[in-house]
Design a protein around this motif. Structure first.
Motif, PDB file in Angstrom:
ATOM      1  N   PRO A  19     -20.520 -11.214 -48.216  1.00 56.10           N
ATOM      2  CA  PRO A  19     -20.633 -11.425 -46.715  1.00 56.10           C
ATOM      3  C   PRO A  19     -20.111 -12.803 -46.458  1.00 56.10           C
ATOM      4  O   PRO A  19     -19.877 -12.674 -45.002  1.00 56.10           O
ATOM      5  CB  PRO A  19     -22.372 -11.762 -46.932  1.00 56.10           C
ATOM      6  CG  PRO A  19     -22.498 -11.112 -48.132  1.00 56.10           C
ATOM      7  CD  PRO A  19     -21.526 -11.205 -49.087  1.00 56.10           C
ATOM      8  N   PRO A 220     -22.567 -11.892 -40.816  1.00 56.83           N
ATOM      9  CA  PRO A 220     -22.015 -13.153 -40.847  1.00 56.83           C
ATOM     10  C   PRO A 220     -21.510 -13.245 -39.480  1.00 56.83           C
ATOM     11  O   PRO A 220     -21.632 -14.302 -38.858  1.00 56.83           O
ATOM     12  CB  PRO A 220     -21.516 -13.311 -42.033  1.00 56.83           C
ATOM     13  CG  PRO A 220     -21.959 -12.192 -43.027  1.00 56.83           C
ATOM     14  CD  PRO A 220     -22.121 -11.183 -42.056  1.00 56.83           C
ATOM     15  N   LYS A 230     -24.770 -20.710 -40.029  1.00 58.74           N
ATOM     16  CA  LYS A 230     -24.208 -20.098 -41.025  1.00 58.74           C
ATOM     17  C   LYS A 230     -25.224 -19.751 -41.926  1.00 58.74           C
ATOM     18  O   LYS A 230     -25.236 -18.848 -42.849  1.00 58.74           O
ATOM     19  CB  LYS A 230     -23.089 -21.031 -41.622  1.00 58.74           C
ATOM     20  CG  LYS A 230     -21.760 -20.902 -40.607  1.00 58.74           C
ATOM     21  CD  LYS A 230     -20.780 -21.543 -41.312  1.00 58.74           C
ATOM     22  CE  LYS A 230     -20.808 -23.081 -41.620  1.00 58.74           C
ATOM     23  NZ  LYS A 230     -19.905 -23.745 -42.036  1.00 58.74           N
ATOM     24  N   THR A 233     -27.345 -16.475 -42.666  1.00 59.25           N
ATOM     25  CA  THR A 233     -26.934 -15.185 -43.444  1.00 59.25           C
ATOM     26  C   THR A 233     -27.620 -15.183 -44.904  1.00 59.25           C
ATOM     27  O   THR A 233     -28.364 -14.184 -45.251  1.00 59.25           O
ATOM     28  CB  THR A 233     -25.576 -15.164 -43.629  1.00 59.25           C
ATOM     29  OG1 THR A 233     -24.944 -15.136 -42.532  1.00 59.25           O
ATOM     30  CG2 THR A 233     -25.105 -13.974 -44.500  1.00 59.25           C
TER      31      THR A 233
END
Length: 375
Positions: A19, A220, A230, A233
């Motif tokens: 991801p 993401p 960030k 995620t």
């Protein structure tokens, strides 16, 4: 089966890099959205021969040896990405990672089917998924912590867990036994490629896998585009894993056959994607993750049960490898659809389109029952 589950759980603790691969390419290597999509598509294309090789080796070389080979190859690719300093080097490392990425899946799935009766396989694959989900809780939290620093450390951590898993498999699993010749060379046997049920399941599974991979790759990038942290995620991955664990009892509902379960799974998946289309806060994305994770629980286990049910014992690895091509195809298609839809219609268009496809797939399950039920 339990040894394999523990080993794969160890591996899963570090398996959060895919991801983040698109984010790493965009942030660390300054790749454009189009370049990121192309590189991720190349990775997906490389996983197709990887899956076929895993199936061939699982039936000929043995389950244990094949699993170890695939995990070591993944570790090498991960470390290469972590220590790359140019986009061309990251591209080559991504290709190597793709070529090794799917080798261990067919032998792992075949080994579970080897030691279970058909009626027990949904629960067995559910236990396998639950163990991976339990490790995924830690993986998500670890990803959230590490992603605050250099994202390259995610790939180092994944390489370490790949090697740890390979060592555990090599030491603890029983030695490989010599198996009968693959079905393709047995007199009177039908090639897996000529089994219409398997090819029909491959087509259906490819559409599901594409939606799944759009989530893995697109989530993401969606958070990044909307200015959310960030680390979000990692938090969403952890919530998804907890959902998969908590909902295991749903797999034991006696009134649900494979096709009812698949229909329910697609409805839940569509609901989660629809929620994602209108999400603008981390809390709403978490709610969406609960819904699409419940859908994935039904879909992943029942598709594997169907595929393993078609296969003769001596060619189970090969059958599961062919069915698993759905993931290689999806991993090739999804980066292109995600990046193009994000460019043309934004996150809302991406997730609305995905939700519509998932909703449509719930409808023809009675027809699939007639075509596939003899398995």
């Amino acid at each position: 089966m339990w040894i394999l589950i523990v080993a794969r759980a160890v591996n899963k603790i570090g398996a959060f890099t895919l991801p983040f691969l698109g984010v790493v390419l965009a942030v660390e290597f300054k790749a454009s959205l189009t370049e990121t999509g192309v590189i991720l598509a190349v990775f997906g294309a490389a996983t197709i021969p990887s899956r076929l090789l895993g199936g061939q080796l699982a039936d000929r070389l043995g389950r244990r040896r094949t699993i170890v080979l695939g995990l070591v190859g993944c570790a090498v690719g991960q470390l290469w990405i972590a220590f790359s300093h140019a986009i061309w080097s990251a591209l080559l490392a991504t290709v190597l990672l793709g070529l090794a990425f799917e080798i261990y899946e067919p032998p792992s799935q075949a080994m579970i089917a080897d030691v279970t009766e058909p009626e027990d396989r949904p629960a067995a694959y559910g236990m396998y998924s639950a163990a991976l989900a339990a490790a995924g809780v830690l993986a998500g939290l670890l990803a959230a912590a590490i992603s605050h620093r250099d994202l390259r450390w995610l790939f180092v951590a994944d390489a370490v867990t790949c090697l740890s898993c390979a060592a555990l498999v090599a030491v603890a699993l029983p030695r490989d036994v010599r198996r009968p010749a693959p079905a393709e060379v047995l007199p009177g046997a039908v090639s897996a490629w000529r089994d219409g049920r398997l090819l029909l399941l491959l087509g259906s599974g490819t559409v599901f896998a594409t939606i799944y991979m759009q989530l893995v790759i697109g989530l993401p990038l969606t958070l990044l585009e909307q200015g959310l942290p960030k680390s979000g995620t990692g938090i969403i991955l952890a919530v998804s894993a907890v959902t998969l664990i908590a909902a295991q009892r749903l797999l034991r509902l006696q009134k649900l056959d494979d096709f009812r379960s698949i229909a329910i799974g697609y409805v839940l998946l569509a609901a989660g994607l629809l929620t994602s289309a209108f999400a603008h806060t981390l809390l709403v994305f978490v709610l969406a993750a609960v819904l699409w994770s419940l859908g994935d629980l039904f879909l992943l286990t029942r598709y594997l049960t169907q595929a393993s049910g078609f296969a003769p014992d001596e060619a189970r690895g090969r059958y599961l490898a062919i069915f698993g091509l759905s993931w290689g195809i999806a991993t090739t298609i999804a980066p292109l659809t995600v990046t193009q839809l994000l460019k043309t219609s934004g996150p809302t268009g991406l997730w609305l389109t995905s939700a519509a496809v998932a909703g449509v797939l719930a409808v023809p399950q009675p027809w699939f029952r007639k075509r596939l039920a003899p398995a």
